[in-house]
Scaffold this motif. Sequence first.
Motif, PDB file in Angstrom:
ATOM      1  N   GLU A 257      46.822  14.218  -3.052  1.00 28.74           N
ATOM      2  CA  GLU A 257      46.204  15.423  -2.498  1.00 28.74           C
ATOM      3  C   GLU A 257      46.592  15.609  -1.032  1.00 28.74           C
ATOM      4  N   GLU A 258      47.610  14.893  -0.592  1.00 26.87           N
ATOM      5  CA  GLU A 258      48.040  14.964   0.808  1.00 26.87           C
ATOM      6  C   GLU A 258      49.010  16.110   1.043  1.00 26.87           C
ATOM      7  N   ASP A 259      49.005  16.631   2.264  1.00 28.79           N
ATOM      8  CA  ASP A 259      50.008  17.597   2.713  1.00 28.79           C
ATOM      9  C   ASP A 259      51.087  16.806   3.433  1.00 28.79           C
ATOM     10  N   TRP A 260      52.208  16.628   2.782  1.00 26.05           N
ATOM     11  CA  TRP A 260      53.282  15.828   3.375  1.00 26.05           C
ATOM     12  C   TRP A 260      54.620  16.564   3.244  1.00 26.05           C
ATOM     13  N   LEU A 261      55.634  16.024   3.879  1.00 23.15           N
ATOM     14  CA  LEU A 261      56.929  16.692   3.965  1.00 23.15           C
ATOM     15  C   LEU A 261      57.718  16.493   2.671  1.00 23.15           C
ATOM     16  N   ILE A 262      57.412  17.283   1.655  1.00 24.07           N
ATOM     17  CA  ILE A 262      58.155  17.242   0.400  1.00 24.07           C
ATOM     18  C   ILE A 262      59.555  17.792   0.673  1.00 24.07           C
ATOM     19  N   LEU A 372      49.439  26.985  13.015  1.00 24.57           N
ATOM     20  CA  LEU A 372      48.378  26.034  13.324  1.00 24.57           C
ATOM     21  C   LEU A 372      48.827  24.649  12.883  1.00 24.57           C
ATOM     22  N   LEU A 373      48.723  23.691  13.796  1.00 31.15           N
ATOM     23  CA  LEU A 373      49.119  22.316  13.483  1.00 31.15           C
ATOM     24  C   LEU A 373      47.946  21.375  13.673  1.00 31.15           C
ATOM     25  N   ILE A 402      41.871  21.407  10.760  1.00 31.92           N
ATOM     26  CA  ILE A 402      42.602  22.011   9.639  1.00 31.92           C
ATOM     27  C   ILE A 402      42.990  20.992   8.561  1.00 31.92           C
ATOM     28  N   LEU A 403      42.554  19.741   8.714  1.00 37.48           N
ATOM     29  CA  LEU A 403      42.847  18.751   7.679  1.00 37.48           C
ATOM     30  C   LEU A 403      42.153  19.124   6.373  1.00 37.48           C
ATOM     31  N   PRO A 404      42.778  18.866   5.207  1.00 34.11           N
ATOM     32  CA  PRO A 404      43.912  17.975   4.958  1.00 34.11           C
ATOM     33  C   PRO A 404      45.279  18.588   5.238  1.00 34.11           C
ATOM     34  N   TYR A 405      45.321  19.863   5.653  1.00 35.11           N
ATOM     35  CA  TYR A 405      46.612  20.483   5.943  1.00 35.11           C
ATOM     36  C   TYR A 405      47.167  19.962   7.262  1.00 35.11           C
ATOM     37  N   GLN A 406      48.469  19.732   7.296  1.00 36.81           N
ATOM     38  CA  GLN A 406      49.147  19.412   8.554  1.00 36.81           C
ATOM     39  C   GLN A 406      49.629  20.676   9.261  1.00 36.81           C
ATOM     40  N   ALA A 407      49.833  21.746   8.503  1.00 36.11           N
ATOM     41  CA  ALA A 407      50.363  22.982   9.095  1.00 36.11           C
ATOM     42  C   ALA A 407      49.895  24.196   8.293  1.00 36.11           C
TER      43      ALA A 407
END
Length: 418
Positions: A257-262, A372-373, A402-407
């Motif tokens: 469920e993480e927002d990561w750099l796919i 937004l970061l 804004i977590l779990p979003y990183q951006a």
Amino acid sequence: MTNLYIQKLEKYGSGSYLASDVTVLLDIVDKDAVADVPVSQKEALIQSGQRHYSDMLTLEAAPTAMHEQLYSQALTQGTTRTATDIANLAYTLHNTFEQAVNAERPLVLVSLVRAGLPIGVLLQRALTDIDSSYTLPCVHYGISIIRDRGLDPVALQMLLDAYPDSPMVFVDGWTGKGAIYQELARSLEAFSDPSHVHFANIFHQSTFGQGTFGQDTFDQSTSDQSTSDQGTVNNTTVIPLLTLADPAGVAWLSASEEDWLIPSGLLNSTVSGLISRSLYTEPQSGLHRSVFYDNLVAVDHSLAFINHIDAARRSLSTPPQCLPTYQQPRYQTAELIHKLAADYAITNRNRIKPTIAEATRAILRRDPERILLATAEHPDTVLLRHLCAQRNINISVLGDKILPYQAITLIKQRSKDS
């Protein structure tokens, strides 16, 4: 006996993937016949309601050298994670469906064009790997889904006709706000009556006791993260959506469920079989349409990405793990999206594009107002920050708000929100 419905599907192409990887159920149109609408004009037309986004296309240019370099870095950084996630997803599918499918009635992977395509191809490769512990009879197709207009009903019916005894799983790359999940749910609602002839093709994980395909159709998860209580849930229709990442908390099955750099989230057609975003077609006129970017063949990474991740998966030393599945969406970021809409006076939530992948694509395809970061220097947002500097786009660092979003990208308002 020859299945004429399957023969009908075989006339469609696979983009720049191998024919054995996927069949993409889209009508390909010549890019010279499609109006190339500049981003600013497209944005004004979309927000004013004059045109729907799926009626227009801004033709893609080749990625810049910097973009290519950042994709390469993301691939290096994310190879093992992507490969591990694919192995875990494949293993979970194997455990869920091994008693229910066979060569005559394979699992049907239905990738949502475009972000689902690379993930679906990787799953197809994994499930057909006879040297793995999770091989499973399956077929893989790509079909269009469009916000506000739904899943292509013509393509879906073609698959149901061709595989009337097979369960389907829908594949996407990631979730943002959960909008595509909602679109998918609306599109599948017509099949949700248990007496419908195709109910079990789609709602095979639903809590109606023993399913048509032989497996116990209750939630496979024993995780306490699952919001379903197997003893109390009744008549719950489960949308079988699979994603690599699920920050929105709506997928039936996801690797995390993480927002990561796919890595595949950083490019558009050049990692998705050289296929454009889909264009809407009225159902009576045929399949949704797409452009094939033959002018970008020299910079296409689609097959190289698949081969690279697939090789990494084959060389993993850690055994795959069975992932939890969920009966119902959790909508764990709904409150955050609501607050952002209020804070930035946004009434049209289509202007909010969360997740690193979606935020990046929005910068490349839309007209952003600000980014937004969560963290100013997070390594996964290097490309985003580079694009912002290049285009003078404002960045706000909001930390854990804004977590779990990183951006998150906020699209510029071009007309009165509605």
